[in-house]
Design an enzyme around this catalytic site. Structure first.
Site, PDB file in Angstrom:
ATOM      1  N   SER A 322      -4.511  -4.144   1.706  1.00  0.00           N
ATOM      2  CA  SER A 322      -4.436  -5.383   0.939  1.00  0.00           C
ATOM      3  C   SER A 322      -3.446  -5.240  -0.213  1.00  0.00           C
ATOM      4  O   SER A 322      -2.655  -6.157  -0.479  1.00  0.00           O
ATOM      5  CB  SER A 322      -5.818  -5.745   0.392  1.00  0.00           C
ATOM      6  OG  SER A 322      -5.758  -6.908  -0.412  1.00  0.00           O
ATOM      7  N   TRP A 325       0.075  -5.146   1.248  1.00  0.00           N
ATOM      8  CA  TRP A 325       0.494  -6.469   1.714  1.00  0.00           C
ATOM      9  C   TRP A 325       1.191  -7.229   0.599  1.00  0.00           C
ATOM     10  O   TRP A 325       2.115  -8.005   0.846  1.00  0.00           O
ATOM     11  CB  TRP A 325      -0.733  -7.262   2.183  1.00  0.00           C
ATOM     12  CG  TRP A 325      -0.431  -8.674   2.603  1.00  0.00           C
ATOM     13  CD1 TRP A 325      -0.086  -9.112   3.839  1.00  0.00           C
ATOM     14  CD2 TRP A 325      -0.465  -9.849   1.764  1.00  0.00           C
ATOM     15  NE1 TRP A 325       0.105 -10.477   3.850  1.00  0.00           N
ATOM     16  CE2 TRP A 325      -0.118 -10.948   2.582  1.00  0.00           C
ATOM     17  CE3 TRP A 325      -0.747 -10.063   0.421  1.00  0.00           C
ATOM     18  CZ2 TRP A 325      -0.050 -12.253   2.081  1.00  0.00           C
ATOM     19  CZ3 TRP A 325      -0.668 -11.361  -0.083  1.00  0.00           C
ATOM     20  CH2 TRP A 325      -0.338 -12.428   0.748  1.00  0.00           C
ATOM     21  N   HIS A 326       0.769  -6.992  -0.643  1.00  0.00           N
ATOM     22  CA  HIS A 326       1.323  -7.751  -1.761  1.00  0.00           C
ATOM     23  C   HIS A 326       2.745  -7.346  -2.109  1.00  0.00           C
ATOM     24  O   HIS A 326       3.455  -8.123  -2.755  1.00  0.00           O
ATOM     25  CB  HIS A 326       0.430  -7.595  -2.997  1.00  0.00           C
ATOM     26  CG  HIS A 326      -0.796  -8.448  -2.944  1.00  0.00           C
ATOM     27  ND1 HIS A 326      -1.960  -8.045  -2.315  1.00  0.00           N
ATOM     28  CD2 HIS A 326      -1.048  -9.689  -3.420  1.00  0.00           C
ATOM     29  CE1 HIS A 326      -2.863  -9.009  -2.425  1.00  0.00           C
ATOM     30  NE2 HIS A 326      -2.343 -10.013  -3.086  1.00  0.00           N
ATOM     31  N   GLY A 327       3.170  -6.174  -1.728  1.00  0.00           N
ATOM     32  CA  GLY A 327       4.542  -5.818  -2.044  1.00  0.00           C
ATOM     33  C   GLY A 327       4.852  -4.359  -1.819  1.00  0.00           C
ATOM     34  O   GLY A 327       3.958  -3.511  -1.719  1.00  0.00           O
ATOM     35  N   PHE A 480       5.684 -12.626  -2.332  1.00  0.00           N
ATOM     36  CA  PHE A 480       4.913 -11.864  -1.367  1.00  0.00           C
ATOM     37  C   PHE A 480       5.020 -12.454   0.023  1.00  0.00           C
ATOM     38  O   PHE A 480       4.503 -11.888   0.972  1.00  0.00           O
ATOM     39  CB  PHE A 480       3.427 -11.823  -1.782  1.00  0.00           C
ATOM     40  CG  PHE A 480       3.236 -11.281  -3.189  1.00  0.00           C
ATOM     41  CD1 PHE A 480       3.940 -10.166  -3.601  1.00  0.00           C
ATOM     42  CD2 PHE A 480       2.389 -11.905  -4.069  1.00  0.00           C
ATOM     43  CE1 PHE A 480       3.766  -9.670  -4.884  1.00  0.00           C
ATOM     44  CE2 PHE A 480       2.203 -11.422  -5.360  1.00  0.00           C
ATOM     45  CZ  PHE A 480       2.910 -10.305  -5.758  1.00  0.00           C
TER      46      PHE A 480
END
Length: 480
Positions: A322, A325-327, A480
């Site tokens: 998670s 996934w954001h960066g 994102f």
């Protein structure tokens, strides 16, 4: 195109009028128009990436048909593998290529060898993390035989590119959104009015709360070493409200816009800062992403059905993924790791599903214990946000170290606006508290009040949006 731009202020009324007054009689024409409008909306940012979303849609449309028509398990896996490979390949290349190259070079250099980095200056396509997850859920659900593929290419392409939630969610499952493209739309006045209220509240969250918090946040985070601890504390607190106002505001505008077109999108935020523990926070924050990871990563890994070791492994994986996934930055991975560390004690002691209902459900105010729980949870979340906002790990660590300084007791070195804005944030949270039982804060507010009071509230919010507006401030989650 931004929701808070003048272009969208012209674009959406035109789409709304054509959708309901020109194309209403023909469902296929309506879907084709939605597809065209969505591509115009997306192409307004950079038309060159229209081919990317069209290619991703085409691959998953074909793979969905092949998986649905095939009985051979091996061939079904092959087509699913093509779908996942293409989507994850595109996402990995555009979002993570430079991260892996730079991290590898850094590791080689720390071992005493010399390596020259080779990086591409890649532009990250807006929304790629959202629409790739959306299309992957489609082929996975077909593979699991939880839904049948559609043969209507226009409806499928419109589902993938549906402009209200295209670039920053909610991440809609095909099982929820795609069938809505096959239902004849009848204009629902009450649904449309509900959508208007939700859009208004979303704009207030974004334009008034998030964009103005950003001024103080940037001042604190761009030069933390020159700031007293009191300024750093306010910067961290304001970032918590900035990211919530920004992303929660976007989700409300997206859902409200969908309602005006006769679509029901899933709730993406459920008043997360009233959470009493980290587990509850994640049931209320970015719900479409957390449930996506639960259903397509955590449960396939075994969820909590295996040994304690396997369950803990799965929890760490889900939070680290998670974060990633954001960066493409170690700060996001550390942010995910922090939340894993905070969640695991709740899991080990069987407390992760204690706070399921709404806090103070039948009361006007929380008791002292609930207030303490919310305060501790919010404080821990805010510490995590420091890593999320910082450009690198050293900056994040330095920022946190700066908080533990005697200057924490100094007077804020900011002008009177920061004090006035603190009052505004407090009013915002009080409104949120009053509407915490609804889908969004002002959904039912003032319904039973005289017309003057009700519309006075609406006009007050509209005036605040225009008074506090800053020119075309992008949404945080566009990166994102």
């Amino acid at each position: 195109m931004l929701f808070n731009s003048y272009e969208f202020l012209v674009f959406f009324p035109v789409v709304f009028l054509l959708y309901w007054f020109v194309f209403q009689r023909n469902l296929k024409a309506q879907n084709a128009f939605i597809l065209l409008a969505s591509y115009v909306f997306y192409g307004w940012w950079d038309w060159r990436f229209l081919g990317l979303i069209a290619f991703s849609s085409l691959v998953d449309y074909i793979c969905g048909l092949k998986i649905g028509a095939e009985e051979d398990t091996f061939k079904r896996k092959v087509y699913l593998g093509i779908s996942l490979g293409v989507n994850l390949g595109l996402l990995g290349f555009f979002k993570y290529f430079n991260f892996f190259i730079d991290s590898t070079v850094q590791m080689i250099n720390t071992m005493g060898f010399q390596a020259n980095p080779y990086s591409l200056q890649l532009i990250l396509p807006v929304g790629i993390s959202f629409y790739t997850f959306q299309t992957m859920s489609y082929t996975i659900d077909i593979y699991r035989r939880q839904m049948v593929p559609t043969k209507d290419a226009v409806a499928f392409f419109a589902y993938v590119s549906f402009f209200p939630q295209l670039v920053a969610g909610p991440i809609e499952r095909a099982a929820n959104l795609l069938p809505q493209f096959f239902k004849k739309k009848v204009f629902d006045y009450s649904l449309a009015m509900d959508g208007m209220r939700q859009i208004l509240w979303g704009l207030f969250m974004k334009v008034v709360i998030a964009d103005n918090c950003a001024v103080f946040v940037n001042q604190a985070f761009n030069n933390p070493e020159s700031q007293p601890a009191s300024n750093l504390l306010i910067g961290a607190l304001f970032f918590s409200f900035q990211i919530y106002g920004d992303f929660g505001g976007y989700s409300n505008i997206a859902i409200g816009t969908g309602k005006l077109l006769g679509f029901n999108l899933m709730q993406n935020f459920a008043f997360p800062y009233f959470s009493r523990d980290i587990a509850e926070f994640w049931r209320r924050w970015h719900i479409s992403l957390s449930t996506w990871f639960r259903d397509y990563v955590y449960i396939p890994l075994g969820g909590s059905k295996g040994s304690k070791y396997q369950s803990l492994r799965n929890i760490f994986i889900i939070f680290l993924v998670s974060g990633f996934w954001h960066g493409a930055n170690w700060t996001f991975i550390i942010w995910g790791g922090i939340h894993a560390v905070l969640f695991i004690p709740l899991y080990l002691f069987g407390k992760n599903r204690v706070n399921i209902g709404i806090v103070a459900q039948n009361k006007a105010l929380p008791n002292f214990y609930e207030l303490g729980q919310m305060g501790v949870t919010f404080s821990l979340v805010t510490i995590g946000w420091i890593f999320f906002r910082s450009p690198d790990l050293n900056s994040a660590i330095g920022y946190i170290q700066g908080l533990f300084d005697i200057s924490i007791f100094q007077k804020l070195q900011m002008d009177i606006r920061v004090y006035l804005f603190m009052i505004l944030v407090l009013i915002f949270m009080l409104i949120e508290w009053g509407g915490r039982r609804e889908e969004f804060a002002i959904q039912k507010m003032a319904f039973h009040k005289p017309v003057l009071i009700r519309y006075g509230l609406y006009y007050g919010l509209v005036m605040a949006v225009f008074l506090f507006a800053r020119k075309d401030q992008e949404f945080i989650y566009f990166q994102f």
